[in-house]
Design an enzyme around this catalytic site. Sequence first.
Site, PDB file in Angstrom:
ATOM      1  N   ASP A 111       0.985  -1.275  -0.019  1.00 19.19           N
ATOM      2  CA  ASP A 111      -0.038  -0.120   0.093  1.00 19.19           C
ATOM      3  C   ASP A 111       1.113   1.242   0.088  1.00 19.19           C
ATOM      4  OD1 ASP A 111       0.661  -0.903   2.713  1.00 19.19           O
ATOM      5  OD2 ASP A 111      -0.425   0.707   3.387  1.00 19.19           O
ATOM      6  N   GLU A 176      -0.218  -0.893   5.727  1.00 20.46           N
ATOM      7  CA  GLU A 176       0.953  -0.367   6.515  1.00 20.46           C
ATOM      8  C   GLU A 176       0.730   1.241   6.808  1.00 20.46           C
ATOM      9  OE1 GLU A 176       4.887   1.311   7.887  1.00 20.46           O
ATOM     10  OE2 GLU A 176       3.561   1.679   5.786  1.00 20.46           O
TER      11      GLU A 176
END
Length: 487
Positions: A111, A176
């Site tokens: 991400d 994250e």
Amino acid sequence: MFSASTPPPGPLEKVFQYIDLHQDEFVQTLKEWVAVESDSVQPVPRLRRELHRMASLAADRLRGLGARVASVDAGFQQLPDGQTLPIPPILLAELGSDPKKPTVCFYGHVDVQPARQADGWLTDPYTLTEVDGKLYGRGTTDNKGPVLAWINAVSAFKALDEDLPVNVKFLIEGMEEAGSLALEELVRKEKSGFFSSVDCIVISDNLWISRRKPALIYGTRGNSYFTVEVKCRDQDFHSGTFGGILNEPMADLVALLGSLVDESGRILVPGIYERVAPVTEEEKRMYEAIDLDVGEFRSSSQVKRLLFDTKEELLMHLWRYPSLSIHGIEGAFHEPGAKTVIPGRVTGKFSIRLVPHMDMSVVETQVKQHLEYIFSKRNSSNQMTVSMALGLHPWIANISDHQYLAAKRAIKTVFGTEPDMIRDGSTIPIAKTLQDTTQKSVIMLPLGAVDDGEHSQNEKINRWNYIQGSKLFAAFFLEMAKLRSSW
């Protein structure tokens, strides 16, 4: 600055040649991954679909290596407005289970932070663009490039039909940048399962301190984030009607925030330095060896003056001493114009970066007692409330562990130099979580250069770092296997 040394003959030399010959393919794959707008920060359905698509791309790539891949359902995220959004699956992948080989696990995330060209990007952030050997695009260095570099290393061994020197595992998530939702619970659940056979865990989610000299990271700071609210009433006041006849919350808050740190950056909370780990002679020597030009560092930071003049003082205050930063004030008038308002309630926000061996609960108590004392001296009729909104522990590794020795040797093989042994002044919570929960050794082996601009406009990874980083992981596999015999 440093030229790569001649690789040793044998399987590794073949792997290096393969990586060089196929580097355009590796860049093309990175381009495909960057094209996915896997932004986990903005909680909207369209971007969550992109995160799921990114997880599928990564899973397919891992299966292409021959890995067994489990796509673990991570559940849903509850938003403040009551709606829920799916959390992208967490990938657990395994390749090889030979008990004679060490097992290395790579943690990475796919991400990214939000990015728009209108924010100051010179190119479309989701279209990988190469300029002068720099690969620009959101996620190139944080963290899609390093994830793919690990995959590239494995794929080179597989393509050449060379025996992979280690058993490989992957832990790859897609949240994250939004706090690694559901990850800690999964790590706890898999302690005696997925992680039971792991010898070490590798994280490549940070940067060198140089543009050309590689580094190994052995510590990060933690973070305690505080809010301090001063309240008179819920409504604001007109300063012409009430100015001069009451204790203004903003004046109280400014005094409180001003009592936290002095002009030299020293934290003024009593007792805060008592538990900071003392500097050892060995540590001092490590700082002396680090390649850093203070003048260049200051210049690239675009500031007139830094608080410290020497390399050692500068780095120690970045990495191994606590720091206090004031971040903002909520409830105050901050827009253009001249609004003559007295805010009725304001909230200041600040944080303290923690270092070994500071105790988070002790720091919380020290901060609250200090602010209560300062507030009491003002004899204000307002109400003050102090809260610790977030607490993340510092992390430190033993640089004598096998994985650090293996990484040093691999860096020498690929880059022809010893690495800078550095810490990271920011916080990477997953390192502490993985180390404490699994009881396995963790190493931070970064690939990116200091000027990569993670989280910033025009994020990039150099083609050289990406390709040499793929070789570095391959060399690391071999060095870990060599060291296995001495365990």
